[in-house]
Write an enzyme that holds these catalytic residues in place. Structure first.
Site, PDB file in Angstrom:
ATOM      1  CG  HIS A   1     -41.338  10.639 -57.248  1.00 56.77           C
ATOM      2  ND1 HIS A   1     -41.535  11.812 -56.497  1.00 56.77           N
ATOM      3  CD2 HIS A   1     -40.570  11.328 -58.062  1.00 56.77           C
ATOM      4  CE1 HIS A   1     -40.649  12.435 -56.648  1.00 56.77           C
ATOM      5  NE2 HIS A   1     -40.042  12.193 -58.073  1.00 56.77           N
TER       6      HIS A   1
ATOM      7  CG  ASP B   1     -34.439   8.560 -63.281  1.00 56.33           C
ATOM      8  OD1 ASP B   1     -33.965   9.479 -64.084  1.00 56.33           O
ATOM      9  OD2 ASP B   1     -34.225   8.662 -62.050  1.00 56.33           O
TER      10      ASP B   1
HETATM   11  N1  ACO Z   1     -40.413  -1.107 -56.908  1.00 60.47           N
HETATM   12  C1  ACO Z   1     -41.069  -2.029 -56.142  1.00 60.47           C
HETATM   13  N2  ACO Z   1     -41.709  -1.536 -55.005  1.00 60.47           N
HETATM   14  C2  ACO Z   1     -41.558  -0.259 -54.807  1.00 60.47           C
HETATM   15  C3  ACO Z   1     -40.810   0.611 -55.724  1.00 60.47           C
HETATM   16  C4  ACO Z   1     -40.207   0.194 -56.772  1.00 60.47           C
HETATM   17  N3  ACO Z   1     -39.517   0.874 -57.640  1.00 60.47           N
HETATM   18  N4  ACO Z   1     -41.095   1.895 -55.102  1.00 60.47           N
HETATM   19  C5  ACO Z   1     -41.806   1.908 -54.086  1.00 60.47           C
HETATM   20  N5  ACO Z   1     -42.090   0.479 -53.687  1.00 60.47           N
HETATM   21  C6  ACO Z   1     -42.898  -0.102 -52.753  1.00 60.47           C
HETATM   22  C7  ACO Z   1     -42.185  -0.143 -51.504  1.00 60.47           C
HETATM   23  O1  ACO Z   1     -41.544  -1.181 -51.230  1.00 60.47           O
HETATM   24  C8  ACO Z   1     -43.094   0.097 -50.423  1.00 60.47           C
HETATM   25  O2  ACO Z   1     -43.908  -1.069 -50.332  1.00 60.47           O
HETATM   26  P1  ACO Z   1     -44.335  -1.456 -48.788  1.00 60.47           P
HETATM   27  O3  ACO Z   1     -45.364  -0.470 -48.697  1.00 60.47           O
HETATM   28  O4  ACO Z   1     -45.127  -2.926 -49.178  1.00 60.47           O
HETATM   29  O5  ACO Z   1     -43.213  -1.742 -47.933  1.00 60.47           O
HETATM   30  C9  ACO Z   1     -44.355   1.095 -51.142  1.00 60.47           C
HETATM   31  O6  ACO Z   1     -44.030   0.864 -52.530  1.00 60.47           O
HETATM   32  C10 ACO Z   1     -44.071   2.557 -50.909  1.00 60.47           C
HETATM   33  O7  ACO Z   1     -42.616   3.132 -51.177  1.00 60.47           O
HETATM   34  P2  ACO Z   1     -41.707   3.652 -50.390  1.00 60.47           P
HETATM   35  O8  ACO Z   1     -40.455   3.092 -50.302  1.00 60.47           O
HETATM   36  O9  ACO Z   1     -42.460   4.136 -48.931  1.00 60.47           O
HETATM   37  O10 ACO Z   1     -41.625   5.024 -51.036  1.00 60.47           O
HETATM   38  P3  ACO Z   1     -40.387   5.983 -50.832  1.00 60.47           P
HETATM   39  O11 ACO Z   1     -40.999   7.421 -51.129  1.00 60.47           O
HETATM   40  O12 ACO Z   1     -39.545   5.623 -49.696  1.00 60.47           O
HETATM   41  O13 ACO Z   1     -39.433   5.666 -52.212  1.00 60.47           O
HETATM   42  C11 ACO Z   1     -38.089   5.751 -53.952  1.00 60.47           C
HETATM   43  C12 ACO Z   1     -39.084   6.395 -53.312  1.00 60.47           C
HETATM   44  C13 ACO Z   1     -36.888   5.754 -53.197  1.00 60.47           C
HETATM   45  C14 ACO Z   1     -37.940   6.416 -55.563  1.00 60.47           C
HETATM   46  C15 ACO Z   1     -38.529   4.347 -54.511  1.00 60.47           C
HETATM   47  O14 ACO Z   1     -39.570   4.370 -55.353  1.00 60.47           O
HETATM   48  C16 ACO Z   1     -37.617   3.662 -55.481  1.00 60.47           C
HETATM   49  O15 ACO Z   1     -36.494   3.167 -54.911  1.00 60.47           O
HETATM   50  N6  ACO Z   1     -37.823   3.757 -56.660  1.00 60.47           N
HETATM   51  C17 ACO Z   1     -36.534   2.805 -57.588  1.00 60.47           C
HETATM   52  C18 ACO Z   1     -35.522   3.942 -57.765  1.00 60.47           C
HETATM   53  C19 ACO Z   1     -35.730   4.833 -58.797  1.00 60.47           C
HETATM   54  O16 ACO Z   1     -36.617   4.875 -59.854  1.00 60.47           O
HETATM   55  N7  ACO Z   1     -35.276   6.478 -58.502  1.00 60.47           N
HETATM   56  C20 ACO Z   1     -35.670   7.375 -59.219  1.00 60.47           C
HETATM   57  C21 ACO Z   1     -36.741   8.549 -58.532  1.00 60.47           C
HETATM   58  S1  ACO Z   1     -36.922   9.774 -59.597  1.00 60.47           S
HETATM   59  C22 ACO Z   1     -35.561  10.654 -59.324  1.00 60.47           C
HETATM   60  O17 ACO Z   1     -35.125  10.929 -58.391  1.00 60.47           O
HETATM   61  C23 ACO Z   1     -35.353  11.668 -60.327  1.00 60.47           C
END
Ligand code: ACO
Length: 372
Positions: free
Chosen positions: A255, A309
């Protein structure tokens, strides 16, 4: 700043998140307390008007919502014309945009009109969602029943059966949990549209479009697909390791704001346990628990934990709701939050018109087509 991370887009008193401690409040009240003591409609009233309603105010609000659940037959006809294979979020977006054509009071400075628009939107979204769910499988749509509560009626319109108490109570809490969440992508989208002084049906239709994406509300569908694909707890670790090695996201995890487990995921997990105890377990739940355990090991170091989710899909699946209707269920709750932010935006409206960092060229000559 990519994704505007950390950039405030508005002043708001609707809700707040402490992503380090995992605390979410609506109008200052913790989400855990609202889930234990409130109802979705009371929470919607709290979000919209800023305080817990007194009994006569709540009664009036519930009554207003109940009286506006029906939709014009032309909206049902519109849904009938849409392809059965279409995504329900697209159907919902089209129907909500069309809804505005029936209520042409466009003056968003008219506070009374705005109240009735908010009532209509909260009241009618479930009717549209349920109608499309039935129509696309060849069943007739079911009109709302005024003697049923908001959530009883949602499940009744979907299934043609008055639901058991445990199901309508569970749905009520799911809707409270999905009703609002600060400056998320769909709320921001709605605010940008609202800032042009567009009507609220257009505002909500644009928010629905943003909510659909898999990085936002659409993730709950993919969670259940992933759990089904994994199949058994023993297959969880190799599956997750393979995904992460391929740099793929684990849906339902991570998140932008929370760096600990999303408090809504914790409540939903407890809720799913109660539901499974009363209505029989779900094979997906054991797999989900193992995914959470293994993911904590593999991703916990990055502050990536289950989000809202992760468990909501398992609950909706147990309720017999089709996978592609999970996000519409989310939308019928989040409309309360979108509208609360819309009210706020109108109080001190300024057109959103951000700047950009131009990285292109200047003074480029126009080359005639035969010389390119
Ligand atoms: N699976 C694997 N790795 C992850 C995940 C994940 N679900 N979420 C974050 N990471 C990793 C990233 O790859 C990143 O790794 P790095 O530092 O080695 O590059 C690190 O954790 C930091 O994450 P960011 O991408 O900077 O976090 P950001 O805030 O941009 O992303 C997001 C948030 C888009 C929700 C992301 O976690 C994601 O795509 N999750 C999966 C989709 C999801 O479940 N969405 C629902 C969100 S809740 C909602 O909207 C109601």
């Amino acid at each position: 700043m990519p994704g505007l991370a950390g950039v405030p887009a508005a002043r708001s008193a609707v809700s707040d998140v402490d992503g380090q401690r995992g605390v979410l409040v609506y109008r200052g009240i913790r989400i855990e307390e609202l889930c234990a003591k409130s109802s979705f409609l009371e929470t919607a009233s709290l979000l919209l008007f800023g305080r817990l309603p007194a009994k006569p105010d709540l009664d009036r609000f519930v009554e207003d919502i109940t009286r506006h659940r029906r939709v014009k037959y032309r909206i049902i006809d519109l849904l009938k014309c849409l392809p059965e294979q279409g995504h329900p979020m697209d159907a919902l977006q089209a129907a909500v945009a069309a809804l505005g054509m029936f209520y042409p009071g466009r003056n968003v400075k008219d506070i009374d009109n705005n109240y009735w628009s908010a009532v209509r939107l909260i009241a009618k979204l479930p009717t549209i969602v349920a109608a499309y769910a039935r129509l696309r499988r060849g069943d007739d749509h079911i009109s709302p029943r005024d003697d049923l509560s908001f959530c009883e009626n949602v499940l009744y319109m979907l299934s043609d059966r008055v639901p058991e108490k445990v199901l309508s109570e569970t749905l009520d809490i799911c809707l409270i949990l999905h009703a609002e969440h600060t400056m998320n992508a769909s709320t921001f989208t709605g605010l940008v549209t609202a800032s042009t002084l567009a009507d609220p049906y257009t505002v909500v239709a644009s928010s629905i479009g943003a909510l659909k994406g898999p990085l936002h509300g659409g993730a709950n569908e993919e969670v259940v697909q992933m759990l089904r694909e994994i199949g058994t707890p023993a297959r969880v670790r190799p599956y997750l390791e393979r995904k992460l090695k391929a740099n793929e996201m684990i849906m339902g995890f991570g998140h932008r704001v929370y760096k600990v487990k999303d408090p809504r995921a914790t409540i939903l997990q407890g809720l799913s346990e109660r539901l499974f105890k009363e209505c029989g377990t779900s094979p997906l739940y054991e797999v989900a628990l193992e995914v959470e355990r293994v993911a904590a090991d593999l991703l916990g170091g990055k502050g990536v934990y289950p989000n809202v989710d992760f468990y909501s899909g398992i609950i909706y699946d147990k309720m017999g709701i089709a996978i592609d209707f999970f996000t519409p269920m989310f939308a019928m709750a989040r409309v309360a939050g979108w509208l609360a932010h819309w009210f706020e935006q109108l109080q001190e409206n300024k057109l959103f018109r951000p700047d950009q960092i131009y990285e292109g060229e200047h003074n480029r000559p126009y080359v005639p087509i035969e010389k390119r």
